[in-house]
Design an enzyme around this catalytic site. Structure first.
Site, PDB file in Angstrom:
ATOM      1  N   HIS A   1       0.361   6.345  -2.595  1.00  0.00           N
ATOM      2  CA  HIS A   1      -0.006   4.943  -2.414  1.00  0.00           C
ATOM      3  C   HIS A   1      -0.246   4.353  -3.794  1.00  0.00           C
ATOM      4  O   HIS A   1      -0.447   5.085  -4.776  1.00  0.00           O
ATOM      5  CB  HIS A   1      -1.280   4.818  -1.577  1.00  0.00           C
TER       6      HIS A   1
ATOM      7  N   CYS B   1       3.248   1.377  -3.507  1.00  0.00           N
ATOM      8  CA  CYS B   1       3.063  -0.068  -3.418  1.00  0.00           C
ATOM      9  C   CYS B   1       2.525  -0.594  -4.748  1.00  0.00           C
ATOM     10  O   CYS B   1       1.872   0.118  -5.505  1.00  0.00           O
ATOM     11  CB  CYS B   1       2.088  -0.418  -2.296  1.00  0.00           C
TER      12      CYS B   1
END
Length: 401
Positions: A216, A274
């Site tokens: 992430h 992300c």
């Protein structure tokens, strides 16, 4: 199950794409939930209106009862897992299982690298605009692969990331790299892994390194496995440092000051994470810097000085990075097949690395995202901080014995 469709009807109508609607119609026709006349009626009565077609489809299936609704939900999970997840449909109850997602091979993607030829390699040697690759360099290639899959907070677990790790490791190995692999690291452990990698004995003789990190992320940072959402600070509590690894550290650890063994050698970064929470529906284009017309014109290098101490080498050179999305936006991952960045990268490299340089390969990966349109999702991979002064070729499959 019909009630479940009724609960998500509004969001389904708002978000479902034309492509998903067409696939759902084909599937429910095949399952005999509707007949040819009913399918044609849904299409004809709502020609030109995606929303009306979506309303008619979901209402038609609801009226068929729970079994039909269960089958449609199963097809939706397979056709558009992103929309399925956003609608909050959750795991299916006992009943017809969702069809398995199509494999890379079934999607027409390549699973094997095309080998370059000895003549192609020889023709590139001694050209000033191409990074040199000798047989000894090739044998000393090494890559760093870090994949975060399981997090302290279980809801952050990255389903499908195991497939990413498998695909990335195979690609790196096929390109001739010895893979140094880590799984499920904190930010501190990521930092330690990159530092340790910068001292690898093979770096002295290699032509290049690759660093692939998948986790992430937020803008500028990769999240460690102990990351937690920021809590609101109180007067009595102390805010702890978030488990975040700044991407900029990779460039410092592998730059000439910290890692002289990689001086003038190609350093390739691929980062799947992300870079913010926004949807990527507005795709950003890179802005070319306006050249300074006075710089170096009419002057020799000896005429130019600055007010700092003399530097021997550029602080950052011979890097190229491919990030999974544009600044501030999300990157997407299939829960079984893995992230789209790695899927597309593997496919493009397998098909074109035998003849294309790294910048062209990255351009082709970015081009794949131009056609990437699941539901209302958009993602655009981004080439970042490219300081390559020459062209770098992998020469996959070349006999370097």
């Amino acid at each position: 199950m019909a009630d479940k469709l009724d609960n998500v009807r509004t969001k389904f109508v708002e978000q479902v794409s034309i492509e998903t609607l067409d696939r759902l119609l084909d599937n429910i026709l095949k399952d005999r939930i509707v007949n040819d006349c009913q399918k044609d009626a849904i299409l004809e009565r709502n020609r030109g209106s995606r929303e009306n077609k979506a309303r008619c489809l979901i209402d038609t299936v609801k009226k068929k009862g729970d079994k039909a609704s269960t089958m449609m939900i199963a097809h939706l999970q397979n056709c558009d897992p992103f929309l399925y997840s956003e609608l909050g449909l959750g795991p299916l109850p006992p009943g017809p299982p969702a069809a398995e997602p199509r494999s890379i091979k079934e999607e027409g993607r390549s699973t094997t690298l095309i080998s370059t030829t000895e003549n192609f390699w020889r023709n590139k040697q001694n050209k000033k605009d191409i990074y040199p690759v000798t047989k000894d360099n090739y044998r000393n290639r090494v890559a760093l692969l870090i994949t975060n899959i399981k997090f302290t907070l279980e809801e952050l677990d990255r389903h499908g990331a195991v497939k990413d790790e498998e695909n990335a490791e195979k690609l790196l190995t096929d390109l001739g790299y010895e893979v140094v692999k880590y799984t499920n690291l904190t930010a501190k452990a990521i930092d330690d892994a990159v530092i340790k990698f910068s001292t690898h004995p093979k770096l002295q003789e290699t032509d290049s390194v690759m660093v692939v990190i998948m986790s992430h992320g937020e803008l500028g940072n990769i999240l460690g496995v102990d990351w937690k959402p920021k809590a609101k600070p109180t007067e009595t509590s102390k805010t702890s440092k978030p488990d975040e690894f700044p991407i900029d550290k990779i460039y410092k650890h592998l730059g000439p000051e910290k890692c002289p063994a990689l001086l003038h050698k190609t350093k390739i970064l691929i980062i799947q994470a992300c870079r913010g929470g926004e949807e990527g529906s507005v795709l950003l284009s890179d802005c070319a810097a306006v050249p300074d017309e006075t710089r170096l014109h009419g002057f020799s290098p000896e005429d130019i000085e600055d007010d700092s101490w003399q530097r021997i080498e550029h602080r950052e050179k011979d890097f190229i990075s491919l990030l999974s999305c544009t600044p501030g936006t999300k990157a997407y991952r299939h829960q079984v097949l893995g992230s789209f960045l790695i899927q597309f990268t593997v496919d493009v490299f397998n098909k074109a690395a035998y003849e294309d340089d790294i910048e062209e390969l990255f351009r082709k990966v970015m081009q794949r995202f131009e056609e990437f349109r699941p539901s209302n999702k958009r993602q655009m991979a981004t080439k970042d901080r490219c300081t390559l002064t020459k062209r770098f070729y992998f020469y996959p499959g070349l006999n370097m014995v």
